[in-house]
Design a protein around this motif. Structure first.
Motif, PDB file in Angstrom:
ATOM      1  N   ASP A  20     -57.321  -6.729 -83.498  1.00 27.51           N
ATOM      2  CA  ASP A  20     -58.439  -6.328 -82.897  1.00 27.51           C
ATOM      3  C   ASP A  20     -58.725  -5.035 -82.378  1.00 27.51           C
ATOM      4  OD1 ASP A  20     -58.298  -6.891 -80.290  1.00 27.51           O
ATOM      5  OD2 ASP A  20     -58.708  -8.760 -80.586  1.00 27.51           O
ATOM      6  N   THR A  21     -59.709  -4.400 -82.001  1.00 32.01           N
ATOM      7  CA  THR A  21     -59.632  -2.959 -81.622  1.00 32.01           C
ATOM      8  C   THR A  21     -59.088  -3.081 -80.012  1.00 32.01           C
ATOM      9  OG1 THR A  21     -62.071  -3.203 -81.088  1.00 32.01           O
ATOM     10  CG2 THR A  21     -61.545  -2.065 -83.009  1.00 32.01           C
ATOM     11  N   ASP A  22     -59.289  -4.199 -79.157  1.00 33.62           N
ATOM     12  CA  ASP A  22     -58.848  -4.336 -77.941  1.00 33.62           C
ATOM     13  C   ASP A  22     -57.308  -4.262 -78.001  1.00 33.62           C
ATOM     14  OD1 ASP A  22     -59.564  -4.515 -75.129  1.00 33.62           O
ATOM     15  OD2 ASP A  22     -58.659  -6.503 -75.097  1.00 33.62           O
ATOM     16  N   ILE A  23     -56.802  -4.620 -78.909  1.00 30.16           N
ATOM     17  CA  ILE A  23     -55.396  -4.886 -79.280  1.00 30.16           C
ATOM     18  C   ILE A  23     -55.001  -3.148 -79.327  1.00 30.16           C
ATOM     19  CG2 ILE A  23     -53.220  -5.540 -80.302  1.00 30.16           C
ATOM     20  CD1 ILE A  23     -53.915  -7.337 -78.450  1.00 30.16           C
ATOM     21  N   ILE A  24     -55.582  -2.568 -80.376  1.00 31.32           N
ATOM     22  CA  ILE A  24     -55.359  -1.168 -80.800  1.00 31.32           C
ATOM     23  C   ILE A  24     -55.530  -0.366 -79.507  1.00 31.32           C
ATOM     24  CG2 ILE A  24     -56.199   0.695 -82.148  1.00 31.32           C
ATOM     25  CD1 ILE A  24     -57.112  -1.662 -84.261  1.00 31.32           C
ATOM     26  N   ILE A  25     -56.418  -0.616 -78.605  1.00 31.64           N
ATOM     27  CA  ILE A  25     -56.603   0.371 -77.575  1.00 31.64           C
ATOM     28  C   ILE A  25     -57.444  -0.350 -76.548  1.00 31.64           C
ATOM     29  CG2 ILE A  25     -58.522   1.845 -78.269  1.00 31.64           C
ATOM     30  CD1 ILE A  25     -57.318   4.154 -76.764  1.00 31.64           C
ATOM     31  N   PRO A  26     -56.912  -1.062 -75.579  1.00 32.36           N
ATOM     32  CA  PRO A  26     -57.518  -1.845 -74.468  1.00 32.36           C
ATOM     33  C   PRO A  26     -58.558  -0.968 -73.873  1.00 32.36           C
ATOM     34  CG  PRO A  26     -55.355  -1.913 -74.314  1.00 32.36           C
ATOM     35  CD  PRO A  26     -55.373  -0.973 -75.311  1.00 32.36           C
ATOM     36  N   LYS A  27     -59.700  -1.783 -73.279  1.00 29.66           N
ATOM     37  CA  LYS A  27     -60.799  -1.356 -72.919  1.00 29.66           C
ATOM     38  C   LYS A  27     -60.770  -0.372 -71.690  1.00 29.66           C
ATOM     39  CE  LYS A  27     -61.369  -5.646 -70.067  1.00 29.66           C
ATOM     40  NZ  LYS A  27     -60.254  -5.988 -70.189  1.00 29.66           N
ATOM     41  N   GLN A  28     -59.551  -0.451 -70.979  1.00 31.99           N
ATOM     42  CA  GLN A  28     -59.713   0.434 -69.677  1.00 31.99           C
ATOM     43  C   GLN A  28     -59.298   1.785 -70.117  1.00 31.99           C
ATOM     44  OE1 GLN A  28     -57.429  -2.276 -70.395  1.00 31.99           O
ATOM     45  NE2 GLN A  28     -55.539  -1.706 -69.760  1.00 31.99           N
ATOM     46  N   PHE A  29     -58.994   2.008 -71.387  1.00 30.88           N
ATOM     47  CA  PHE A  29     -58.803   3.318 -71.670  1.00 30.88           C
ATOM     48  C   PHE A  29     -59.961   4.107 -72.563  1.00 30.88           C
ATOM     49  CE2 PHE A  29     -54.553   1.368 -71.881  1.00 30.88           C
ATOM     50  CZ  PHE A  29     -53.923   1.815 -70.788  1.00 30.88           C
ATOM     51  N   LEU A  30     -61.255   3.390 -72.534  1.00 25.84           N
ATOM     52  CA  LEU A  30     -62.341   3.882 -73.189  1.00 25.84           C
ATOM     53  C   LEU A  30     -62.955   4.777 -72.401  1.00 25.84           C
ATOM     54  CD1 LEU A  30     -63.652   0.687 -74.763  1.00 25.84           C
ATOM     55  CD2 LEU A  30     -61.933   2.193 -75.631  1.00 25.84           C
ATOM     56  N   LYS A  31     -62.753   5.153 -71.293  1.00 22.38           N
ATOM     57  CA  LYS A  31     -63.435   5.994 -70.387  1.00 22.38           C
ATOM     58  C   LYS A  31     -62.863   7.521 -71.020  1.00 22.38           C
ATOM     59  CE  LYS A  31     -59.863   6.023 -66.827  1.00 22.38           C
ATOM     60  NZ  LYS A  31     -59.452   5.708 -65.522  1.00 22.38           N
ATOM     61  N   HIS A  32     -61.900   7.512 -71.780  1.00 20.03           N
ATOM     62  CA  HIS A  32     -61.504   8.784 -72.372  1.00 20.03           C
ATOM     63  C   HIS A  32     -62.526   9.402 -73.495  1.00 20.03           C
ATOM     64  CE1 HIS A  32     -57.581   8.993 -70.083  1.00 20.03           C
ATOM     65  NE2 HIS A  32     -57.605   7.727 -70.065  1.00 20.03           N
ATOM     66  N   ILE A  33     -62.934  10.573 -73.269  1.00 20.99           N
ATOM     67  CA  ILE A  33     -63.883  10.640 -74.493  1.00 20.99           C
ATOM     68  C   ILE A  33     -63.179  11.768 -75.307  1.00 20.99           C
ATOM     69  CG2 ILE A  33     -66.031  10.332 -73.053  1.00 20.99           C
ATOM     70  CD1 ILE A  33     -66.272  13.214 -72.345  1.00 20.99           C
ATOM     71  N   ASP A  34     -62.222  12.508 -74.803  1.00 18.07           N
ATOM     72  CA  ASP A  34     -61.248  13.235 -75.888  1.00 18.07           C
ATOM     73  C   ASP A  34     -60.793  12.640 -76.933  1.00 18.07           C
ATOM     74  OD1 ASP A  34     -60.100  15.483 -76.983  1.00 18.07           O
ATOM     75  OD2 ASP A  34     -59.843  16.533 -75.054  1.00 18.07           O
ATOM     76  N   LYS A  35     -60.640  12.789 -77.922  1.00 15.90           N
ATOM     77  CA  LYS A  35     -59.794  12.321 -79.215  1.00 15.90           C
ATOM     78  C   LYS A  35     -58.507  12.475 -78.946  1.00 15.90           C
ATOM     79  CE  LYS A  35     -63.484  12.878 -82.659  1.00 15.90           C
ATOM     80  NZ  LYS A  35     -63.881  13.076 -83.860  1.00 15.90           N
ATOM     81  N   LYS A  36     -58.072  13.672 -78.249  1.00 17.21           N
ATOM     82  CA  LYS A  36     -56.875  14.125 -78.351  1.00 17.21           C
ATOM     83  C   LYS A  36     -56.074  13.421 -76.843  1.00 17.21           C
ATOM     84  CE  LYS A  36     -56.997  18.721 -80.034  1.00 17.21           C
ATOM     85  NZ  LYS A  36     -56.738  20.103 -79.823  1.00 17.21           N
ATOM     86  N   GLY A  37     -54.916  12.829 -77.173  1.00 15.85           N
ATOM     87  CA  GLY A  37     -54.204  12.174 -76.107  1.00 15.85           C
ATOM     88  C   GLY A  37     -54.355  10.581 -75.870  1.00 15.85           C
TER      89      GLY A  37
END
Length: 209
Positions: A20-37
């Motif tokens: 699932d998408t939480d495994i792909i990128i956990p929720k604590q990193f969703l504050k980043h709004i830039d696609k890079k990094g």
């Protein structure tokens, strides 16, 4: 300019269903709004033992040297299920993945990937298993993705896949949804001009012509 008609890269096998998408990128990193990094957060909980990313999990396949620069992900059914976070697609792209092969994908994840030009290839589960077998026997093997002929080429073995023509146009001509719509601008204007005046504010349409 991004134009994708062919790609050759190392294929990495991640034979796990329902990632699932939480495994792909956990929720604590969703504050980043830039696609890079965002690539450094991809599969964070699987790639690292600690939260500070100081201790790589040596057992996780992406941490194996042979797959360090892999750009094609072979994975299990229903990839990208869970929440609709577009960050999942951004993190995969930023990490370096260009193509994901599976027997099925979450619908929302599929559309997010298409809009961001991450190519998703659906194959019958039997064909996916055949590719897993080839990759396991040949670790680090390179795979060729041919969009023109709709082919996955692994050594002497060729797998055919389906890709809608509209999707092919997106990748081969670097088009997004707005670009595709604007191809029909004359038809849109013709339709708008035929709408009776009492139904619309004609000035609105005239401002776009």
């Amino acid at each position: 300019m991004f134009k994708f008609v062919e790609h050759i890269g190392v294929i990495v096998p991640l034979n796990i269903a329902n990632i699932d998408t939480d495994i792909i990128i956990p929720k604590q990193f969703l504050k980043h709004i830039d696609k890079k990094g965002l690539g450094k957060f991809l599969f964070h909980d699987w790639r690292f033992i600690d939260n500070k990313q100081l201790l790589p999990n040596k057992k996780f396949i992406l941490n194996q040297k042979i797959y360090k620069n892999a750009s094609i992900l072979l994975t299990g059914t229903n990839f990208g299920c869970g929440s609709s976070r577009e960050h999942a697609v951004w993190s995969l792209l930023d990490y370096g993945f260009k193509v994901i092969i599976a027997s099925s994908f979450s619908d929302i994840f599929y559309n997010n990937s298409l809009n961001n030009k991450l190519l998703l290839i659906r194959l019958d589960e039997e064909k996916v298993n055949d590719i897993f077998n080839i990759v396991h026997l040949n670790p680090g093997i390179k795979c060729k993705i041919d969009l023109i002929n709709r082919q996955i080429i692994l050594g002497d073995t060729v797998f055919l896949f389906f890709l809608e023509n509209s999707h092919f146009l997106r990748f081969s001509n670097n088009l997004d949804s707005i670009d595709l719509t604007m191809q029909y601008l004359n038809d849109i204007k013709k339709y708008e001009n035929n709408i009776p005046d009492f139904l619309v504010n004609r000035k609105i349409f005239e401002s776009y012509s």
